[in-house]
Motif scaffolding. Structure first.
Motif, PDB file in Angstrom:
ATOM      1  N   VAL A  16       0.859  -1.184   0.000  1.00  0.00           N
ATOM      2  CA  VAL A  16       0.000   0.000   0.000  1.00  0.00           C
ATOM      3  C   VAL A  16       0.895   1.233   0.000  1.00  0.00           C
ATOM      4  O   VAL A  16       1.799   1.339   0.839  1.00  0.00           O
ATOM      5  CB  VAL A  16      -0.915   0.030   1.239  1.00  0.00           C
ATOM      6  N   GLU A  21      -4.517   2.483  -1.339  1.00  0.00           N
ATOM      7  CA  GLU A  21      -5.206   1.574  -2.251  1.00  0.00           C
ATOM      8  C   GLU A  21      -4.299   0.363  -2.466  1.00  0.00           C
ATOM      9  O   GLU A  21      -3.310   0.440  -3.187  1.00  0.00           O
ATOM     10  CB  GLU A  21      -5.497   2.257  -3.594  1.00  0.00           C
ATOM     11  N   PRO A  22      -4.591  -0.784  -1.814  1.00  0.00           N
ATOM     12  CA  PRO A  22      -3.729  -1.959  -1.944  1.00  0.00           C
ATOM     13  C   PRO A  22      -3.564  -2.391  -3.405  1.00  0.00           C
ATOM     14  O   PRO A  22      -4.505  -2.311  -4.200  1.00  0.00           O
ATOM     15  CB  PRO A  22      -4.472  -3.024  -1.135  1.00  0.00           C
ATOM     16  N   GLY A  29      -9.505  -0.369  -1.078  1.00  0.00           N
ATOM     17  CA  GLY A  29      -8.848   0.719  -0.370  1.00  0.00           C
ATOM     18  C   GLY A  29      -9.845   1.766   0.097  1.00  0.00           C
ATOM     19  O   GLY A  29     -11.060   1.553   0.082  1.00  0.00           O
TER      20      GLY A  29
END
Length: 375
Positions: A16, A21-22, A29
């Motif tokens: 991240v 937002e992964p 996210g």
């Protein structure tokens, strides 16, 4: 020299960056899951902000459930290079969750004899090799180091470009990002040395109130000051007197002059000013995208037989000691992740660049540099 490797070989996409937002598409996210995270809206929170813990823990639990389903996480380890950001995030997360844990804050300081000391649950060391001692001490501090353990590995100047050893190439990417922005905006007739000198002066702790320790702010100040919109001498005087105490005062002063800016500078100012007004922590996106390209160009680009002293200066490498520590923890079942405060624009390609084959920095292959831990 071993084959090139990437940070994703350790972490996969359990990564991240600043937008929270992964990269793993299975974990949403803040843009879509902010309600579940307990936020008032899809806002970006930084590591030092209290709300950061809500977001981080929410994401960490989902990373953990993907690798260790049905097991409750109870331990947290953090490996980083700054006591403020990394150590502060560790304290915030363990306080919030009640998880047991420990952090390692490292750097190489060859001018000092090797030493390390515990400050609470944080070991501060002046050698990356001390990671081996840290790992050996963790079971005695009551840590199981197994499937219940989540590990957060910092990226900038920790996993990549170890602080005190290999961090100069990372600093160089920021300067290159500013240089390319200056050339694109003002042309090749300007003196880059002038801008570099301004950056070197303002990138000091004494100017922290002005720059807010934000490289976007610093790059913008350097551009506007180097272009003569606000004179450096006047900036020094006004900062010392308190007439221009912070970035808000600086950018608002430029806003008063916006109607008379050259078109290229006006476009940059408008974008940065609007981003700043929206509380975007990364308002100077053109600079950050050029920083990304500069970083990719410095990863894994040197031949395998390049002398180590050259590689240290010129290539952003994976830190061997961090790699070995993570591999050891991974073999015991720990879940490896990275929550980096580094801007996405400086870490990942635009869609257009991705279509050309460009990769996020955690997937970009490069060399390992450092000494094995011998675990």
């Amino acid at each position: 020299m071993a084959a090139l490797v990437s940070l994703s070989d350790l972490l996969g996409d359990f990564v991240v960056y600043r937008r929270l937002e992964p990269f793993d598409p299975r974990v949403p996210g803040v843009s879509t899951a902010w309600r579940e995270m307990g936020l008032a809206g899809p806002v970006i929170v930084r590591k030092r902000e209290p709300q950061y813990a809500r977001v981080a823990v929410w994401i960490l639990r989902r990373f953990h459930s993907l690798q260790a389903p049905g097991i409750e996480p109870t331990e947290l380890l953090v490996i980083g290079d700054t006591i403020g950001n990394d150590g502060g995030a560790f304290t915030l997360l363990t306080t919030t969750t009640g998880w047991r844990g420990a952090a390692f804050i490292g750097a190489d300081v060859p001018s000092q004899r090797s030493m390390s000391s515990w400050q609470g649950d944080i070991l501060i060391a002046n050698r990356w090799q001390s990671l081996a001692d840290w790992l050996e001490q963790l079971p005695g501090r009551g840590l199981a180091l197994d499937e219940r353990t989540i590990v957060i590995v910092d990226i900038d100047k920790t996993a990549l470009g170890a602080r005190g050893r290999n961090d100069r190439p990372i600093d160089a990417t920021r300067l290159e990002g500013i240089r390319q922005t200056v050339l694109k905006t003002l042309g090749t007739t300007v003196s880059w040395e002038t801008f570099a000198a301004i950056y070197e002066e303002l990138n000091q702790p004494v100017y922290k109130n002005l720059t807010a320790d934000n490289q976007d702010y610093l790059a913008y100040i350097c551009l506007m000051t180097g272009a003569g919109i606000i004179r450096l001498e006047g900036l020094r005087r006004d900062y010392r007197s308190g007439a221009m105490p912070d970035f808000a005062a600086f950018i608002n002063q430029v806003q008063l002059l916006a109607a008379n800016l050259p078109p290229a500078l006006a476009a940059i100012h408008e974008a940065v000013y609007e981003g700043y007004r929206r509380n975007d922590p990364t308002p100077f996106k053109d600079f950050r995208r050029r920083e990304y390209l500069a970083a990719i160009a410095r990863m894994g680009h040197l031949p395998d037989d390049t002398p180590e002293e050259v590689r240290l200066r010129e290539e952003i490498c994976l830190t061997r000691e961090v790699w070995d520590a993570c591999r050891w923890l991974q073999a015991r079942g720990a879940v490896l992740t990275s929550l980096s405060d580094k801007p996405d624009e400086a870490c990942a390609p635009t869609p257009e660049l991705a279509a050309q084959g460009y990769l996020p920095i955690h997937r970009q292959p490069t060399h390992l540099l450092g000494q094995p831990l011998g675990l």
